[in-house]
Design an enzyme around this catalytic site. Structure first.
Site, PDB file in Angstrom:
ATOM      1  N   HIS A 235       0.815  -1.223   0.000  1.00 29.24           N
ATOM      2  CA  HIS A 235       0.000   0.000   0.000  1.00 29.24           C
ATOM      3  C   HIS A 235       0.848   1.273   0.000  1.00 29.24           C
ATOM      4  O   HIS A 235       0.339   2.356  -0.287  1.00 29.24           O
ATOM      5  CB  HIS A 235      -0.983   0.001   1.179  1.00 29.24           C
ATOM      6  CG  HIS A 235      -0.378   0.261   2.523  1.00 29.24           C
ATOM      7  ND1 HIS A 235      -0.072  -0.738   3.419  1.00 29.24           N
ATOM      8  CD2 HIS A 235      -0.027   1.417   3.145  1.00 29.24           C
ATOM      9  CE1 HIS A 235       0.413  -0.218   4.523  1.00 29.24           C
ATOM     10  NE2 HIS A 235       0.456   1.101   4.381  1.00 29.24           N
TER      11      HIS A 235
ATOM     12  N   ASP B 282       0.099  -7.670   1.415  1.00 29.29           N
ATOM     13  CA  ASP B 282       0.545  -6.274   1.542  1.00 29.29           C
ATOM     14  C   ASP B 282       2.068  -6.171   1.553  1.00 29.29           C
ATOM     15  O   ASP B 282       2.646  -5.379   2.290  1.00 29.29           O
ATOM     16  CB  ASP B 282      -0.039  -5.627   2.801  1.00 29.29           C
ATOM     17  CG  ASP B 282       0.080  -4.098   2.768  1.00 29.29           C
ATOM     18  OD1 ASP B 282       0.184  -3.533   1.661  1.00 29.29           O
ATOM     19  OD2 ASP B 282       0.088  -3.478   3.846  1.00 29.29           O
TER      20      ASP B 282
ATOM     21  N   GLY C 177       3.397   6.517   7.916  1.00 25.64           N
ATOM     22  CA  GLY C 177       4.810   6.741   7.584  1.00 25.64           C
ATOM     23  C   GLY C 177       5.700   5.630   8.089  1.00 25.64           C
ATOM     24  O   GLY C 177       6.778   5.386   7.558  1.00 25.64           O
ATOM     25  N   ASN C 178       5.232   4.911   9.145  1.00 28.98           N
ATOM     26  CA  ASN C 178       5.952   3.716   9.618  1.00 28.98           C
ATOM     27  C   ASN C 178       5.719   2.517   8.707  1.00 28.98           C
ATOM     28  O   ASN C 178       6.466   1.532   8.763  1.00 28.98           O
ATOM     29  CB  ASN C 178       5.514   3.333  11.030  1.00 28.98           C
ATOM     30  CG  ASN C 178       6.232   4.108  12.115  1.00 28.98           C
ATOM     31  OD1 ASN C 178       5.619   4.899  12.820  1.00 28.98           O
ATOM     32  ND2 ASN C 178       7.536   3.889  12.247  1.00 28.98           N
ATOM     33  N   SER C 179       4.663   2.567   7.904  1.00 29.67           N
ATOM     34  CA  SER C 179       4.299   1.422   7.065  1.00 29.67           C
ATOM     35  C   SER C 179       5.470   0.979   6.203  1.00 29.67           C
ATOM     36  O   SER C 179       6.105   1.787   5.532  1.00 29.67           O
ATOM     37  CB  SER C 179       3.121   1.794   6.157  1.00 29.67           C
ATOM     38  OG  SER C 179       1.951   1.956   6.896  1.00 29.67           O
TER      39      SER C 179
ATOM     40  N   GLY D 251     -10.761 -24.680  -1.045  1.00 25.56           N
ATOM     41  CA  GLY D 251     -12.065 -24.568  -1.681  1.00 25.56           C
ATOM     42  C   GLY D 251     -13.208 -24.824  -0.723  1.00 25.56           C
ATOM     43  O   GLY D 251     -14.155 -25.551  -1.039  1.00 25.56           O
TER      44      GLY D 251
ATOM     45  N   VAL E   2     -15.716 -22.844   2.549  1.00 30.32           N
ATOM     46  CA  VAL E   2     -16.092 -21.692   3.370  1.00 30.32           C
ATOM     47  C   VAL E   2     -16.230 -22.212   4.789  1.00 30.32           C
ATOM     48  O   VAL E   2     -16.922 -23.211   5.024  1.00 30.32           O
ATOM     49  CB  VAL E   2     -17.411 -21.065   2.891  1.00 30.32           C
ATOM     50  CG1 VAL E   2     -17.833 -19.931   3.819  1.00 30.32           C
ATOM     51  CG2 VAL E   2     -17.272 -20.551   1.462  1.00 30.32           C
TER      52      VAL E   2
END
Length: 472
Positions: A111, A141, A212-214, A270, A272
């Protein structure tokens, strides 16, 4: 004599308190050496993204000259700024990252660099280098960058699985653009699942993390990176004591795949699943609430081919206990497609072992198969308080069901208490697949009293198990 005694006691107390304070201080970690050694390999990341230029027909900018100062200041503050040189405006973001190889590979968050047209990496000596995006994985991420250089400073990489709750950890990053800010805390929990983040067992800490730490590193006391600071839980927009880091073991696996193939492949069952609560555990014959309850099995998926059924409770995978349902996606995701895995399940009160071949998790946006169901004169059950009818042939085809009944009317009783609605489809009752309305009536008649009973309900195509108890 008494005066001397009081003086002696007072002196002794001061010495003891001072010694206690020094002992407590000696137990606190000293981060100075760690910060000095690790900081050169931590980088600041900024991005530029070209914004679409707006024509005069889209945005009319008034002539501010000649306006009273108060009005001119208001418009200057609130109108978008259009450069006088005619160039397109640019959006910038700030984040952090760290160098993992001396030839310039950098890890950060997806991100931080998503949709960027240009990525700039600022080193500890204030020099700036343009970075190339090697690859990114939104599901974890994680993003891998490459800058040009030789003999660059690097971080030491640790093993996140060796972390212990309560252990000291330290973060270095650029919160709000303040470069090389250092914050410390402890590991609050491991293996955390966050909404929409099924494939990362996050490390939870109380290290102060802010925008900003990300993408910045999380260190243990040995100066090894054990995680990538990624998210915070906040109601105010700032730090509230709940920070989450991607385990470095997960991040490195993603980075290696991005480097080799440009994409990330994950294991897939496959199914849920849903959490097993106390009542569900009782209804399925479990001695405690644990495992992942299979609410749906996707047709022709790995689980269906391996014999997994709706209503099975997955208790372990390759010997690793599944305590929370969120443990299962983590375990499955790290497996390679095509590999064999062993599932221990509870089915109809008995433990069984299934051997399943893991599939590949479909790409985001790729359609999945329809849920697979299991094995109609109107029938009513006064004990449950519902009137049910057979499914039409069209309903069975659209839901891919061989049996089941649809609720025509909710009359009262337990049905109201558990929130059943007309149109809900009941496929299982008391761990039995419902074949017809007559079968439903018979199962409902024989339901036990004062014991948790499970029911599988399909509502708008989504399945879930619910529980209830019948009074005497």
């Amino acid at each position: 004599m008494k005066a001397h005694l009081r003086t002696y006691v007072s002196t002794l107390l001061v010495v003891l308190l001072g010694s206690h304070a020094l002992a407590a201080q000696a137990q606190l970690p000293d981060f100075t050496e760690l910060v000095e050694e690790a900081s050169p390999a931590v980088v600041n990341i900024s991005t530029r993204q070209k914004m679409p230029a707006r024509g005069q027909s889209q945005l009319m900018i008034p002539d501010l000259e000649g306006l009273p100062p108060l009005f001119r200041e208001f418009f200057e503050r609130n109108l978008p700024q259009v450069p006088r040189n005619g160039r397109q405006p640019e959006a910038q973001s700030l984040g952090s990252g760290f160098i993992i190889s001396d030839d310039g590979y950098v890890l950060t968050n997806n991100h931080v660099v998503a949709d960027a047209d240009e990525i700039l990496v600022r080193m500890s000596d204030r020099s700036e280098l343009e970075a190339k995006l090697v690859g990114a994985d939104p599901r974890s991420d994680v993003a891998l960058l490459k800058i040009e250089g030789k003999n660059l400073p690097t971080v030491k990489l640790g093993k996140s699985e060796n972390l212990k709750v309560g252990e000291w950890v330290l973060a270095i990053g650029s919160p709000f653009g303040f470069d090389y800010s250092v914050t410390a805390g402890i590991v609050s929990a491991k293996g955390r699942s966050l909404p929409n983040e099924s494939y990362v067992p996050f490390i939870q800490t109380d290290v102060a993390i802010n925008p900003g730490n990300s993408g910045g590193p999380l260190f243990n006391l040995d100066g090894e990176v054990v995680g990538i600071n990624s998210q915070i839980f906040t109601r105010s927009g700032g730090f509230m004591g709940l920070s989450f880091a991607i385990p470095i073991t997960v991040a490195l696996d993603v980075a290696n795949q991005l480097k080799e193939t440009g994409k990330v492949s994950r294991g897939w069952l496959g199914v849920v699943i849903q959490e097993v609560n106390k009542d569900l555990a009782e209804s399925f014959g479990l001695d405690r609430p644990a495992g992942a309850l299979v609410a749906q099995v996707l047709e022709d998926g790995p689980a269906a081919k391996g014999g997994l059924r709706v209503g099975d409770v997955i208790l372990s995978l390759d010997g690793h206990p599944i305590v929370m349902s969120s443990d299962l996606p983590h375990r499955v995701g790290i497996l390679k497609p095509g590999s064999k895995t062993r599932l221990e399940v509870m089915r109809e009160g008995q433990r069984r072992t299934l051997n399943v071949t893991i599939g590949a998790l479909p790409e985001e946006g790729e359609p999945l198969a329809m849920p697979r169901g299991n094995n109609g004169a109107e029938r009513s059950s006064n004990r449950l308080g519902v009137t049910v009818i057979e499914l039409t042939e069209e309903q069975r085809k659209s839901l891919d069901l061989q049996g089941g009944v649809v609720i025509k009317e909710v009359q009262g009783g337990p049905a109201v208490a558990i929130g059943l609605r007309p149109g809900d489809v009941i496929t299982h009752l008391n761990n039995q697949a419902i074949k017809s309305s007559q079968h439903f009536a018979q199962v409902a008649k024989d339901l036990p009293k004062n014991r948790s009973v499970s029911m599988r309900v399909l509502r708008q195509g989504r399945a879930s198990f619910i529980t209830f108890k019948l009074a005497e």
